[in-house]
Design a protein around this motif. Structure first.
Motif, PDB file in Angstrom:
ATOM      1  N   GLU A  22     -13.138  -5.458  -8.826  1.00  0.00           N
ATOM      2  CA  GLU A  22     -13.337  -4.452  -7.784  1.00  0.00           C
ATOM      3  C   GLU A  22     -13.338  -3.066  -8.419  1.00  0.00           C
ATOM      4  OE1 GLU A  22     -12.609  -5.063  -3.690  1.00  0.00           O
ATOM      5  OE2 GLU A  22     -14.167  -6.200  -4.732  1.00  0.00           O
ATOM      6  N   GLY A  23     -14.135  -2.157  -7.872  1.00  0.00           N
ATOM      7  CA  GLY A  23     -14.139  -0.783  -8.353  1.00  0.00           C
ATOM      8  C   GLY A  23     -12.852  -0.077  -7.969  1.00  0.00           C
ATOM      9  N   LYS A  24     -12.317   0.710  -8.887  1.00  0.00           N
ATOM     10  CA  LYS A  24     -11.067   1.452  -8.649  1.00  0.00           C
ATOM     11  C   LYS A  24     -11.301   2.888  -9.120  1.00  0.00           C
ATOM     12  CE  LYS A  24      -9.273  -2.030 -11.035  1.00  0.00           C
ATOM     13  NZ  LYS A  24     -10.267  -3.053 -10.925  1.00  0.00           N
ATOM     14  N   CYS A  68     -15.186   0.707   1.662  1.00  0.00           N
ATOM     15  CA  CYS A  68     -14.078   0.909   0.728  1.00  0.00           C
ATOM     16  C   CYS A  68     -12.756   1.036   1.479  1.00  0.00           C
ATOM     17  CB  CYS A  68     -14.305   2.170  -0.104  1.00  0.00           C
ATOM     18  SG  CYS A  68     -14.276   3.695   0.865  1.00  0.00           S
ATOM     19  N   TYR A  69     -11.691   0.973   0.708  1.00  0.00           N
ATOM     20  CA  TYR A  69     -10.362   1.338   1.179  1.00  0.00           C
ATOM     21  C   TYR A  69      -9.976   2.596   0.422  1.00  0.00           C
ATOM     22  CZ  TYR A  69      -9.771  -3.243   3.328  1.00  0.00           C
ATOM     23  OH  TYR A  69      -9.909  -4.355   4.117  1.00  0.00           O
ATOM     24  N   ILE A  70      -9.388   3.553   1.129  1.00  0.00           N
ATOM     25  CA  ILE A  70      -8.928   4.794   0.512  1.00  0.00           C
ATOM     26  C   ILE A  70      -7.440   4.926   0.821  1.00  0.00           C
ATOM     27  CG2 ILE A  70      -9.173   7.301   0.391  1.00  0.00           C
ATOM     28  CD1 ILE A  70     -12.048   6.872   1.541  1.00  0.00           C
ATOM     29  N   PHE A  71      -6.635   5.108  -0.227  1.00  0.00           N
ATOM     30  CA  PHE A  71      -5.188   5.265  -0.070  1.00  0.00           C
ATOM     31  C   PHE A  71      -4.778   6.642  -0.554  1.00  0.00           C
ATOM     32  CE2 PHE A  71      -5.757   0.738  -0.071  1.00  0.00           C
ATOM     33  CZ  PHE A  71      -4.857   0.312   0.897  1.00  0.00           C
ATOM     34  N   ASN A  72      -3.943   7.308   0.240  1.00  0.00           N
ATOM     35  CA  ASN A  72      -3.387   8.612  -0.117  1.00  0.00           C
ATOM     36  C   ASN A  72      -2.046   8.351  -0.809  1.00  0.00           C
ATOM     37  OD1 ASN A  72      -2.587  11.245  -0.315  1.00  0.00           O
ATOM     38  ND2 ASN A  72      -2.725  11.691   1.881  1.00  0.00           N
ATOM     39  N   LEU A  73      -2.078   8.353  -2.150  1.00  0.00           N
ATOM     40  CA  LEU A  73      -0.886   8.042  -2.946  1.00  0.00           C
ATOM     41  C   LEU A  73      -0.415   9.293  -3.677  1.00  0.00           C
ATOM     42  CD1 LEU A  73      -2.044   4.696  -4.585  1.00  0.00           C
ATOM     43  CD2 LEU A  73      -0.571   4.977  -2.583  1.00  0.00           C
ATOM     44  N   LEU A  78      -6.767   6.974  -4.035  1.00  0.00           N
ATOM     45  CA  LEU A  78      -7.207   5.777  -4.731  1.00  0.00           C
ATOM     46  C   LEU A  78      -8.237   5.087  -3.855  1.00  0.00           C
ATOM     47  CD1 LEU A  78      -6.970   3.685  -7.032  1.00  0.00           C
ATOM     48  CD2 LEU A  78      -5.146   2.605  -5.678  1.00  0.00           C
ATOM     49  N   ILE A  79      -9.403   4.809  -4.444  1.00  0.00           N
ATOM     50  CA  ILE A  79     -10.488   4.155  -3.723  1.00  0.00           C
ATOM     51  C   ILE A  79     -10.699   2.766  -4.334  1.00  0.00           C
ATOM     52  CG2 ILE A  79     -12.924   4.271  -3.094  1.00  0.00           C
ATOM     53  CD1 ILE A  79     -12.701   7.346  -3.651  1.00  0.00           C
ATOM     54  N   ILE A  80     -10.720   1.764  -3.466  1.00  0.00           N
ATOM     55  CA  ILE A  80     -11.026   0.395  -3.874  1.00  0.00           C
ATOM     56  C   ILE A  80     -12.337   0.022  -3.188  1.00  0.00           C
ATOM     57  CG2 ILE A  80     -10.254  -2.015  -3.860  1.00  0.00           C
ATOM     58  CD1 ILE A  80      -8.350  -0.190  -5.418  1.00  0.00           C
ATOM     59  N   VAL A 148       6.949  -2.253 -14.975  1.00  0.00           N
ATOM     60  CA  VAL A 148       5.631  -1.624 -15.062  1.00  0.00           C
ATOM     61  C   VAL A 148       5.363  -0.857 -13.766  1.00  0.00           C
ATOM     62  CG1 VAL A 148       3.157  -2.061 -15.300  1.00  0.00           C
ATOM     63  CG2 VAL A 148       4.795  -3.491 -16.525  1.00  0.00           C
ATOM     64  N   ASP A 149       4.873   0.383 -13.892  1.00  0.00           N
ATOM     65  CA  ASP A 149       4.500   1.160 -12.707  1.00  0.00           C
ATOM     66  C   ASP A 149       3.215   0.593 -12.115  1.00  0.00           C
ATOM     67  OD1 ASP A 149       6.672   2.846 -12.926  1.00  0.00           O
ATOM     68  OD2 ASP A 149       5.600   4.290 -14.174  1.00  0.00           O
ATOM     69  N   VAL A 150       3.250   0.295 -10.815  1.00  0.00           N
ATOM     70  CA  VAL A 150       2.112  -0.293 -10.116  1.00  0.00           C
ATOM     71  C   VAL A 150       1.913   0.417  -8.780  1.00  0.00           C
ATOM     72  CG1 VAL A 150       2.496  -2.559 -11.188  1.00  0.00           C
ATOM     73  CG2 VAL A 150       3.478  -2.073  -8.934  1.00  0.00           C
ATOM     74  N   ALA A 151       0.750   0.213  -8.193  1.00  0.00           N
ATOM     75  CA  ALA A 151       0.500   0.617  -6.810  1.00  0.00           C
ATOM     76  C   ALA A 151       0.415  -0.666  -6.001  1.00  0.00           C
ATOM     77  CB  ALA A 151      -0.793   1.412  -6.700  1.00  0.00           C
ATOM     78  N   ILE A 152       1.119  -0.708  -4.883  1.00  0.00           N
ATOM     79  CA  ILE A 152       1.085  -1.863  -3.997  1.00  0.00           C
ATOM     80  C   ILE A 152       0.366  -1.418  -2.731  1.00  0.00           C
ATOM     81  CG2 ILE A 152       2.445  -3.578  -2.766  1.00  0.00           C
ATOM     82  CD1 ILE A 152       4.622  -3.145  -4.894  1.00  0.00           C
ATOM     83  N   LEU A 153      -0.722  -2.129  -2.406  1.00  0.00           N
ATOM     84  CA  LEU A 153      -1.638  -1.707  -1.359  1.00  0.00           C
ATOM     85  C   LEU A 153      -1.724  -2.762  -0.263  1.00  0.00           C
ATOM     86  CD1 LEU A 153      -4.464  -0.697  -3.843  1.00  0.00           C
ATOM     87  CD2 LEU A 153      -2.659   0.787  -2.934  1.00  0.00           C
ATOM     88  N   GLY A 154      -1.604  -2.333   0.960  1.00  0.00           N
ATOM     89  CA  GLY A 154      -1.703  -3.240   2.098  1.00  0.00           C
ATOM     90  C   GLY A 154      -3.153  -3.496   2.472  1.00  0.00           C
ATOM     91  N   ILE A 155      -3.838  -4.308   1.666  1.00  0.00           N
ATOM     92  CA  ILE A 155      -5.218  -4.679   1.948  1.00  0.00           C
ATOM     93  C   ILE A 155      -5.221  -6.119   2.417  1.00  0.00           C
ATOM     94  CG2 ILE A 155      -7.509  -5.084   0.966  1.00  0.00           C
ATOM     95  CD1 ILE A 155      -7.000  -2.797  -0.959  1.00  0.00           C
ATOM     96  N   ARG A 156      -5.773  -6.344   3.572  1.00  0.00           N
ATOM     97  CA  ARG A 156      -5.829  -7.705   4.125  1.00  0.00           C
ATOM     98  C   ARG A 156      -7.214  -8.278   3.831  1.00  0.00           C
ATOM     99  NH1 ARG A 156      -3.476  -9.477   9.937  1.00  0.00           N
ATOM    100  NH2 ARG A 156      -3.432 -11.698   9.472  1.00  0.00           N
TER     101      ARG A 156
END
Length: 175
Positions: A22-24, A68-73, A78-80, A148-156
């Motif tokens: 997936e594009g990030k 896309c999904y866009i998250f305000n982090l 962050l765009i998926i 490890v630093d990660v982003a956890i995203l609520g994508i269903r």
């Protein structure tokens, strides 16, 4: 195992899938929200930190270029988005930056994206990452998993409960 058994295992226990292709895209800079707001279908000006939104990139005629999904982090957006549309969207974003205080970074090859899902998501995810993690749909948060630093995203991604974990590719290959 057949499809029925696989689905029963996934729905009752849990499982994970690799969506690393997936594009990030990461957008930073003080103008990031106003810059991107005019390029997608949904209002980003009212998107609070820690939240995400499902949206579409539009061309000048209002036709959909990519969903896309866009998250305000924290200090980034962050765009998926689908890999097949990533190159076109990155090029369009870079063309439109102009004098805006915006930095666009393609993270696709630097980060893995793992989807974890199942009706028993919370205990399965805790077993997988070593601690309890809770993220609601369309929420995003930064965390540390297995050091490890990660982003956890609520994508269903299906009818089952799920989250996506964005993890540095180097760390993912060691797990």
């Amino acid at each position: 195992m057949g499809v029925t058994e696989d689905y029963l295992h996934l729905s009752t226990r849990g499982g994970y899938f690799d969506f690393s292709l997936e594009g990030k895209i990461l957008i930073s800079g003080k103008d990031r929200i106003s810059f991107l707001n005019g390029l997608v279908s949904n209002d980003l000006l009212s998107l609070p930190p820690g939240k995400g939104i499902y949206a579409a990139f539009l061309d000048q005629f209002g036709r959909i270029q990519a969903d896309c999904y866009i998250f305000n982090l924290e200090n980034h957006l962050l765009i998926i988005l689908p890999f097949s549309r990533k190159k076109i969207i990155v090029e369009q974003l870079q063309e439109r930056v102009g004098f805006a205080d915006v930095h666009i970074e393609d993270l696709t090859s630097q980060y893995a994206l793992i989807n974890v899902e199942g009706n028993n998501l919370t205990p399965f995810l805790a077993e997988l990452v070593g601690k309890e993690v809770t993220v609601l749909p369309l929420e995003g948060k930064m965390d540390s998993v297995l050091g490890v630093d990660v982003a956890i995203l609520g994508i269903r991604r299906s009818l089952l409960k799920s989250v996506d974990i964005l993890i540095p590719a180097a760390a993912y290959s060691q797990i």
